[in-house]
Design an enzyme around this catalytic site. Sequence first.
Site, mmCIF file in Angstrom:
data_model
loop_
_atom_site.group_PDB
_atom_site.id
_atom_site.type_symbol
_atom_site.label_atom_id
_atom_site.label_comp_id
_atom_site.label_asym_id
_atom_site.label_seq_id
_atom_site.Cartn_x
_atom_site.Cartn_y
_atom_site.Cartn_z
ATOM 1 N N PRO A 103 0.814 -1.220 0.000
ATOM 2 C CA PRO A 103 0.000 0.000 0.000
ATOM 3 C C PRO A 103 0.845 1.266 0.000
ATOM 4 O O PRO A 103 1.690 1.462 0.864
ATOM 5 C CB PRO A 103 -0.818 -0.118 1.288
ATOM 6 C CG PRO A 103 -0.047 -1.047 2.155
ATOM 7 C CD PRO A 103 0.685 -1.979 1.249
ATOM 8 N N GLU A 104 0.650 2.066 -1.008
ATOM 9 C CA GLU A 104 1.254 3.400 -1.060
ATOM 10 C C GLU A 104 0.098 4.404 -1.055
ATOM 11 O O GLU A 104 -1.040 4.024 -0.779
ATOM 12 C CB GLU A 104 2.148 3.533 -2.301
ATOM 13 C CG GLU A 104 3.220 2.437 -2.326
ATOM 14 C CD GLU A 104 4.174 2.531 -3.509
ATOM 15 O OE1 GLU A 104 4.364 3.642 -4.033
ATOM 16 O OE2 GLU A 104 4.728 1.495 -3.905
ATOM 17 N N ARG A 130 2.160 -9.563 7.829
ATOM 18 C CA ARG A 130 3.554 -9.416 8.256
ATOM 19 C C ARG A 130 3.750 -8.518 9.462
ATOM 20 O O ARG A 130 4.867 -8.344 9.937
ATOM 21 C CB ARG A 130 4.410 -8.929 7.082
ATOM 22 C CG ARG A 130 4.909 -10.075 6.253
ATOM 23 C CD ARG A 130 5.590 -9.605 4.990
ATOM 24 N NE ARG A 130 4.628 -9.433 3.923
ATOM 25 C CZ ARG A 130 4.954 -9.146 2.673
ATOM 26 N NH1 ARG A 130 6.210 -8.982 2.343
ATOM 27 N NH2 ARG A 130 4.040 -9.020 1.759
ATOM 28 N N ARG A 188 19.813 17.795 -0.941
ATOM 29 C CA ARG A 188 20.184 16.448 -0.523
ATOM 30 C C ARG A 188 21.483 16.021 -1.180
ATOM 31 O O ARG A 188 21.756 16.353 -2.327
ATOM 32 C CB ARG A 188 19.067 15.453 -0.873
ATOM 33 C CG ARG A 188 17.810 15.598 -0.016
ATOM 34 C CD ARG A 188 18.131 15.185 1.391
ATOM 35 N NE ARG A 188 17.041 15.504 2.296
ATOM 36 C CZ ARG A 188 16.163 14.597 2.744
ATOM 37 N NH1 ARG A 188 16.243 13.369 2.352
ATOM 38 N NH2 ARG A 188 15.226 14.958 3.590
#
Length: 291
Positions: free
Chosen positions: A2-3, A118, A167
């Site tokens: 799931p995103e 999980r 970054r």
Amino acid sequence: MPELPEVEVVRAGLEPAVTGARVTSVTVFDERSLRRHDGPREDFIDRLTGIRMLAPERRGKFLWIPLSAPASALVVHLGMSGQVLLRDRDTDDPRTRIRLELEHPEHGPLRLNFVDQRIFGSMAIDRLVPTKDHPAQSVPSQVAHIARDPLDEGFDDEHFFAALARRRTGVKRALLDQTLVSGIGNIYADEALWAARVHYNEPTDALSRRAVSLLSEVRAVFARALAEGGTSFDTQYLQVNGESGYFARSLNAYGRQGLPCPRCGRPLVRERFMNRGSHFCAKCQPVRRAA
DNA sequence: CCTCGCTCCTGGTCGC
DNA sequence: TGCGACCAGGAGCGAG
């Protein structure tokens, strides 16, 4: 996995069913699903039982249901394999870790099974805190460090581009960093990188203006997945009530190693990166170095 | 502060 | 047929 789109479909599907519903009982079958709850299972049960639920909200992959108890919410994270299944009173599901019995003023009794193979997902009661950039809005404290997602009206594109350029890392690592931009997981990261023709390990400070098309492709990938997930009440209910919980996707890169690139025909490649698979086209997404 | 690697988890699948 | 190894990866945490 799931995103953002999958979590949004769950949120939208839950909305008509849980908004205004009262929690009549709570059963915790596996306390590991309360890892993110600050307190023992008795505390979780006590704070939820008898309470009324408000309309569910979402940021990135985090979902929460504000509660009638002031400034508190039930936070749900699906992790790798979590599902929230709406059932009638008599239906059980394998691997149900937590069960809520609800009473909705219109829909009557309803059972909410939190299923998680999980156990990377969790439920927790958390306090709501104002967001820094928009104090009228509030989010659970454990969501406060998560960046807004690209579908959030408050998402600041220019701020994101500037933070991305600062970054000193590879672009996929940055896309997966939920404190920089939330909602993107391994599948949609690979899909957006493929669509924008960017190599997963390209330094973020080398992207320059292609960061604009990358963000645009992230949004496009999300929009397509959401469209596949359906927007009608019935469809959303089926997702939340469904067997798999996740809708089929049409993917261009993820999981397609060895198959031809839909754009150029060259076989797609899969490499290990960050302890997971990265799928890409070596021709369309060549390695570039910092300028 | 930033980056990065490790850990948590289970069940399906594969090879011997 | 049985069994061990391997694989999937979101997010938090601590080391450097």
